[in-house]
Design a protein around this motif. Structure first.
Motif, PDB file in Angstrom:
ATOM      1  N   LYS A  96       8.482  -7.005   1.158  1.00 31.01           N
ATOM      2  CA  LYS A  96       8.374  -5.696   0.493  1.00 31.01           C
ATOM      3  C   LYS A  96       9.380  -5.579  -0.644  1.00 31.01           C
ATOM      4  CE  LYS A  96       6.685  -3.330   4.644  1.00 31.01           C
ATOM      5  NZ  LYS A  96       6.961  -2.298   5.658  1.00 31.01           N
ATOM      6  N   THR A 100       8.278  -5.407  -4.582  1.00 28.33           N
ATOM      7  CA  THR A 100       8.722  -4.239  -5.354  1.00 28.33           C
ATOM      8  C   THR A 100       9.355  -4.675  -6.669  1.00 28.33           C
ATOM      9  OG1 THR A 100       9.028  -2.799  -3.430  1.00 28.33           O
ATOM     10  CG2 THR A 100      10.327  -2.286  -5.389  1.00 28.33           C
ATOM     11  N   GLN A 104       8.038  -3.751 -10.414  1.00 29.35           N
ATOM     12  CA  GLN A 104       8.924  -3.133 -11.400  1.00 29.35           C
ATOM     13  C   GLN A 104       8.986  -3.944 -12.686  1.00 29.35           C
ATOM     14  OE1 GLN A 104      12.570  -2.735  -9.164  1.00 29.35           O
ATOM     15  NE2 GLN A 104      11.925  -0.808  -8.204  1.00 29.35           N
ATOM     16  N   TRP A 108       5.828  -0.757 -12.888  1.00 32.23           N
ATOM     17  CA  TRP A 108       5.304   0.107 -11.832  1.00 32.23           C
ATOM     18  C   TRP A 108       6.389   0.437 -10.813  1.00 32.23           C
ATOM     19  CZ3 TRP A 108      -0.035  -2.446 -10.290  1.00 32.23           C
ATOM     20  CH2 TRP A 108      -0.927  -2.304 -11.366  1.00 32.23           C
ATOM     21  N   ILE A 109       6.545   1.730 -10.538  1.00 37.10           N
ATOM     22  CA  ILE A 109       7.455   2.184  -9.481  1.00 37.10           C
ATOM     23  C   ILE A 109       6.651   2.479  -8.215  1.00 37.10           C
ATOM     24  CG2 ILE A 109       9.191   3.885  -8.817  1.00 37.10           C
ATOM     25  CD1 ILE A 109       9.979   1.997 -11.131  1.00 37.10           C
ATOM     26  N   GLU A 110       5.576   3.238  -8.378  1.00 36.72           N
ATOM     27  CA  GLU A 110       4.652   3.470  -7.272  1.00 36.72           C
ATOM     28  C   GLU A 110       3.531   2.445  -7.360  1.00 36.72           C
ATOM     29  OE1 GLU A 110       3.247   7.437  -7.178  1.00 36.72           O
ATOM     30  OE2 GLU A 110       5.166   8.281  -6.526  1.00 36.72           O
ATOM     31  N   TYR A 111       3.187   1.845  -6.253  1.00 34.89           N
ATOM     32  CA  TYR A 111       2.162   0.799  -6.255  1.00 34.89           C
ATOM     33  C   TYR A 111       1.793   0.486  -4.810  1.00 34.89           C
ATOM     34  CZ  TYR A 111       5.440  -2.542  -4.326  1.00 34.89           C
ATOM     35  OH  TYR A 111       6.292  -3.187  -3.481  1.00 34.89           O
ATOM     36  N   LEU A 112       0.781  -0.333  -4.638  1.00 33.85           N
ATOM     37  CA  LEU A 112       0.449  -0.927  -3.350  1.00 33.85           C
ATOM     38  C   LEU A 112       0.305  -2.418  -3.586  1.00 33.85           C
ATOM     39  CD1 LEU A 112      -0.543  -0.045  -0.361  1.00 33.85           C
ATOM     40  CD2 LEU A 112      -2.787  -0.754  -1.213  1.00 33.85           C
ATOM     41  N   LYS A 270      -2.141  -0.310  -8.831  1.00 36.31           N
ATOM     42  CA  LYS A 270      -1.363   0.790  -9.396  1.00 36.31           C
ATOM     43  C   LYS A 270      -1.438   2.043  -8.527  1.00 36.31           C
ATOM     44  CE  LYS A 270      -0.506   3.129 -13.804  1.00 36.31           C
ATOM     45  NZ  LYS A 270      -0.927   3.247 -15.218  1.00 36.31           N
ATOM     46  N   ASP A 271      -2.598   2.276  -7.921  1.00 37.57           N
ATOM     47  CA  ASP A 271      -2.814   3.472  -7.107  1.00 37.57           C
ATOM     48  C   ASP A 271      -2.529   3.158  -5.640  1.00 37.57           C
ATOM     49  OD1 ASP A 271      -3.629   5.765  -5.863  1.00 37.57           O
ATOM     50  OD2 ASP A 271      -5.740   5.614  -6.451  1.00 37.57           O
ATOM     51  N   PRO A 272      -1.438   3.718  -5.079  1.00 43.50           N
ATOM     52  CA  PRO A 272      -1.110   3.428  -3.669  1.00 43.50           C
ATOM     53  C   PRO A 272      -2.207   3.851  -2.696  1.00 43.50           C
ATOM     54  CG  PRO A 272       0.762   4.437  -4.804  1.00 43.50           C
ATOM     55  CD  PRO A 272      -0.410   4.567  -5.724  1.00 43.50           C
ATOM     56  N   SER A 273      -3.032   4.832  -3.091  1.00 40.03           N
ATOM     57  CA  SER A 273      -4.078   5.287  -2.173  1.00 40.03           C
ATOM     58  C   SER A 273      -5.171   4.252  -1.979  1.00 40.03           C
ATOM     59  CB  SER A 273      -4.694   6.595  -2.681  1.00 40.03           C
ATOM     60  OG  SER A 273      -5.502   6.382  -3.834  1.00 40.03           O
TER      61      SER A 273
END
Length: 447
Positions: A96, A100, A104, A108-112, A270-273
């Motif tokens: 992880k 991360t 970065q 990207w800060i938020e990501y999956l 890019k989209d954590p969802s």
């Protein structure tokens, strides 16, 4: 650092690791039998090209850094499985953290995301998600993109179309828009850079089309991703890499430029969802923690935790930062390619395909016909190998040849060129020696 010095360090840290547990990390075995089999392995492994040597400048084969080798071997004494925290508690956390840092690097800060067994599996996940989101829309990629995209699309049951390339081996924006006008496209695969020629697709222009046609963008930068840290790309190249942050998904392979052993790929969304698409039930795997398990956001099940440990350790020594030691090494690869390309352009018996955008150089011996050039390329390739210099061969479509090749008779659909991947951080110090062999062999072929 010598191999004996590496193993001495490994012995010390294994003792430290074992001292924290009540059980031995080793099993009883017959050491004489082990030695006998290993000697046989050593004999068999001699039937290889010297991938680790600077005189190997052919395919994308790069030796892992000593820290990666040692960390991987150390982790193998546990053999962690990063599918679930039960099987890889420490190595999952390392994964992880490493992923991360990669995210970065791309802004990207938020990501999956997570590591994979390699770029093929990473691209598989990207296209699987594309199918989930747009089940009735097609996927397109440049004809110079890696063949894995077409193959994966077939496996997933997705319609796939190739986009014609231009004379620089990049995706043609005009050809892409023609397809967009005639088809419902769900995802456009953009390659930065291609594994054949190192060409960088025009991502900035693709992003402009995205506003008009509303498709997803997947970046396959398995080979070229770490050039995001390089400051010595062309203005065009820098612009494409800067735009990566606007993509929907990214694939990069740490086992290429990232100094890692095989297999170590990485997929980022890019989209954590996007994680909702992976939802599944497993009544026995996840019970040790309420924290998200990597296996819950991965198509793969069992994955080598040792790969994550090796990557994490390497990134402690070589952080992914501009102007750092690792970034300098990536820039050196490009310096090597530019230097070799210059020597080729100045040679009376050679003709470049086009100027390298990353660290792959493609060229050919001069000839009156494509068949003549192909024959000479094969001859030079084999003769160089006998002199312990290892190049690669590459078949390029004749219809994409640049204007400088206009005087050559197109007597076949493809031309076989010579290709060199200068992926080692010290290759720039060896360009003159590499060229001296190529030059002597090439000149001999014209006598």
């Amino acid at each position: 650092m010598s191999i004996s010095s590496e193993l001495s360090i490994l012995n010390e840290v294994i003792d430290k690791l074992q001292s924290s547990f009540n059980h031995s990390l080793t099993v009883d075995t017959n050491l004489d039998e082990v030695a006998s089999v290993l000697n046989e392995v050593a004999e068999r492994m001699q039937d290889n090209y010297p991938y680790f040597d600077t005189k190997y400048a052919g395919q994308m084969l790069k030796p892992p850094h000593p820290i990666a080798r040692l960390a991987y071997m150390l982790a193998l004494y546990f053999n962690p499985n990063n599918h679930a925290l039960d099987g890889g508690k420490a190595s999952s956390q390392m994964e992880k953290e490493a992923v991360t840092s990669i995210a970065q690097m791309f802004g990207w800060i938020e990501y999956l995301g997570h590591l994979t067994g390699g770029g093929t599996m990473a691209n598989m996940e990207a296209l699987w998600v594309a199918r989930k989101l747009h089940p009735d829309k097609i996927i397109v990629a440049s004809e110079m993109a890696h063949y894995t995209h077409e193959r994966i699309s077939e496996v997933l049951g997705i319609e796939f179309k190739k986009v014609n390339a231009d004379q620089y081996g990049r995706m043609s924006i005009e050809a892409l828009e023609d397809i967009l006008n005639q088809n419902e496209v769900g995802t456009v695969v953009v390659t930065l850079g291609t594994t054949g020629t190192g060409s960088v697709d025009p991502l900035v222009d693709v992003l402009a089309l995205q506003k008009k046609y509303n498709f997803r963008i997947h970046i396959d930068t398995a080979y070229g991703g770490y050039f995001k840290l390089a400051d010595n790309l062309t203005e065009y190249g820098l612009a494409q890499y800067e735009a990566i942050r606007h993509a929907d998904s990214i694939v990069i392979d740490p086992h290429k430029h990232g100094l890692q052993p095989y297999g170590c790929g990485c997929i980022l969304f890019k989209d954590p969802s996007t994680g909702r698409l992976y939802k599944h039930d497993s009544p026995y795997t996840y019970f040790s923690s309420a924290e998200l398990h990597l296996g819950e956001i991965s198509l793969e099940c069992s994955r080598a935790g040792a790969a994550a440990v090796a990557l994490w350790a390497t990134m402690q020594m070589f952080p992914l930062e501009r102007k750092g030691a690792f970034a300098k090494g990536i820039e050196n690869c490009r310096i090597a390619a530019i230097s070799l390309a210059k020597l080729i352009a100045e040679d009376d018996n050679s003709i470049p395909l086009f100027h390298p955008e990353l660290d792959i150089v493609v060229w050919a011996p001069k000839g009156n016909t494509l068949s003549d050039i192909s024959q000479k390329s094969n001859q030079i390739f084999h003769t160089c190998a006998k002199k312990d210099l290892h190049l690669a061969l590459f078949k390029y479509p004749s219809r994409l040849l640049p204007n400088e090749w206009g005087h050559i008779e197109r007597d076949q659909e493809f031309v076989t060129c010579l290709r060199s991947c200068l992926m080692k951080h010290n290759h720039h110090d060896w360009v003159d020696q590499i060229w001296s062999v190529i030059k002597s062999v090439s000149d001999e072929s014209f006598k």
